[in-house]
Motif scaffolding. Structure first.
Motif, PDB file in Angstrom:
ATOM      1  N   VAL A 165      33.267  56.287  15.688  1.00 38.04           N
ATOM      2  CA  VAL A 165      33.112  55.685  14.367  1.00 38.04           C
ATOM      3  C   VAL A 165      34.137  56.292  13.418  1.00 38.04           C
ATOM      4  N   SER A 205      34.256  51.465  10.897  1.00 33.87           N
ATOM      5  CA  SER A 205      34.734  50.757  12.081  1.00 33.87           C
ATOM      6  C   SER A 205      34.338  51.532  13.327  1.00 33.87           C
ATOM      7  N   ARG A 251      31.959  50.503  15.537  1.00 30.88           N
ATOM      8  CA  ARG A 251      30.597  50.273  15.994  1.00 30.88           C
ATOM      9  C   ARG A 251      30.179  48.863  15.595  1.00 30.88           C
ATOM     10  N   THR A 252      29.131  48.383  16.230  1.00 27.56           N
ATOM     11  CA  THR A 252      28.589  47.071  15.890  1.00 27.56           C
ATOM     12  C   THR A 252      27.225  47.249  15.233  1.00 27.56           C
ATOM     13  N   GLY A 253      26.808  46.230  14.541  1.00 28.44           N
ATOM     14  CA  GLY A 253      25.520  46.282  13.872  1.00 28.44           C
ATOM     15  C   GLY A 253      25.634  46.851  12.473  1.00 28.44           C
ATOM     16  N   SER A 254      24.596  46.626  11.679  1.00 24.37           N
ATOM     17  CA  SER A 254      24.641  47.040  10.288  1.00 24.37           C
ATOM     18  C   SER A 254      23.449  47.895   9.885  1.00 24.37           C
ATOM     19  N   TYR A 293      22.568  50.943   9.698  1.00 27.02           N
ATOM     20  CA  TYR A 293      22.884  52.366   9.618  1.00 27.02           C
ATOM     21  C   TYR A 293      22.788  52.846   8.177  1.00 27.02           C
ATOM     22  N   TRP A 310      19.246  51.409   6.009  1.00 30.10           N
ATOM     23  CA  TRP A 310      19.413  50.118   6.671  1.00 30.10           C
ATOM     24  C   TRP A 310      18.438  49.076   6.138  1.00 30.10           C
ATOM     25  N   TYR A 327      27.064  44.186   4.383  1.00 30.80           N
ATOM     26  CA  TYR A 327      26.870  44.295   5.821  1.00 30.80           C
ATOM     27  C   TYR A 327      27.890  43.483   6.596  1.00 30.80           C
ATOM     28  N   LYS A 367      30.929  43.074   5.967  1.00 33.25           N
ATOM     29  CA  LYS A 367      32.221  43.773   5.983  1.00 33.25           C
ATOM     30  C   LYS A 367      32.096  45.211   6.477  1.00 33.25           C
ATOM     31  N   ASN A 368      30.877  45.624   6.818  1.00 28.03           N
ATOM     32  CA  ASN A 368      30.645  47.023   7.221  1.00 28.03           C
ATOM     33  C   ASN A 368      31.224  47.985   6.192  1.00 28.03           C
TER      34      ASN A 368
END
Length: 121
Positions: free
Chosen positions: A2, A25, A27-30, A32, A53, A73, A75-76
């Motif tokens: 990450v 950047s 990782r996937t998913g939001s 966190y 989260w 989320y 756009k992370n």
């Protein structure tokens, strides 16, 4: 791995506003937790704000009512809107996040390199 990249710092006068961004950047998913910390010269790093989260937020007493943390989320990216800046807000600002999703507390695992915020009087 990450990676967190902060941006948006700068030199402003007291009373001005800045918006910091932190792009995550690797990782996937939001789901966190994301946090903002700061470290002034000669001082220890201190907590500023965090967003979980489930979008609950928390703030240090020194910034309540002036700073707002938010999360895009799609756009992370997490933001820190800083209004009514004071000279004592001068510091390097860091964002941080967890290795595992859906955490609500505890130490952070990943840190960005920081962005300098300087507030002149």
């Amino acid at each position: 791995q990450v990676q967190l990249v902060e941006s948006g710092g700068g030199l402003v006068q007291a009373g001005a506003s800045l918006r910091l961004s932190c792009a995550a950047s690797g990782r996937t998913g939001s789901d966190y937790r994301m946090g903002w910390f700061r470290q002034a010269p000669g001082k220890e790093r201190e907590f500023v704000a965090a967003i979980t989260w489930i979008s609950t937020t928390s703030y240090a007493d020194s910034v309540k009512g002036r700073f707002t943390i938010s999360n895009d989320y799609a756009k992370n990216t997490v933001y820190l809107q800083m209004n009514s800046l004071k000279p004592e807000d001068t510091a390097v600002y860091y964002c941080a996040t967890d290795r595992f999703p859906r955490r609500l507390a505890g130490a952070y695992d990943y840190w960005g390199q920081g962005t300098q915020v300087t507030v002149s009087s």
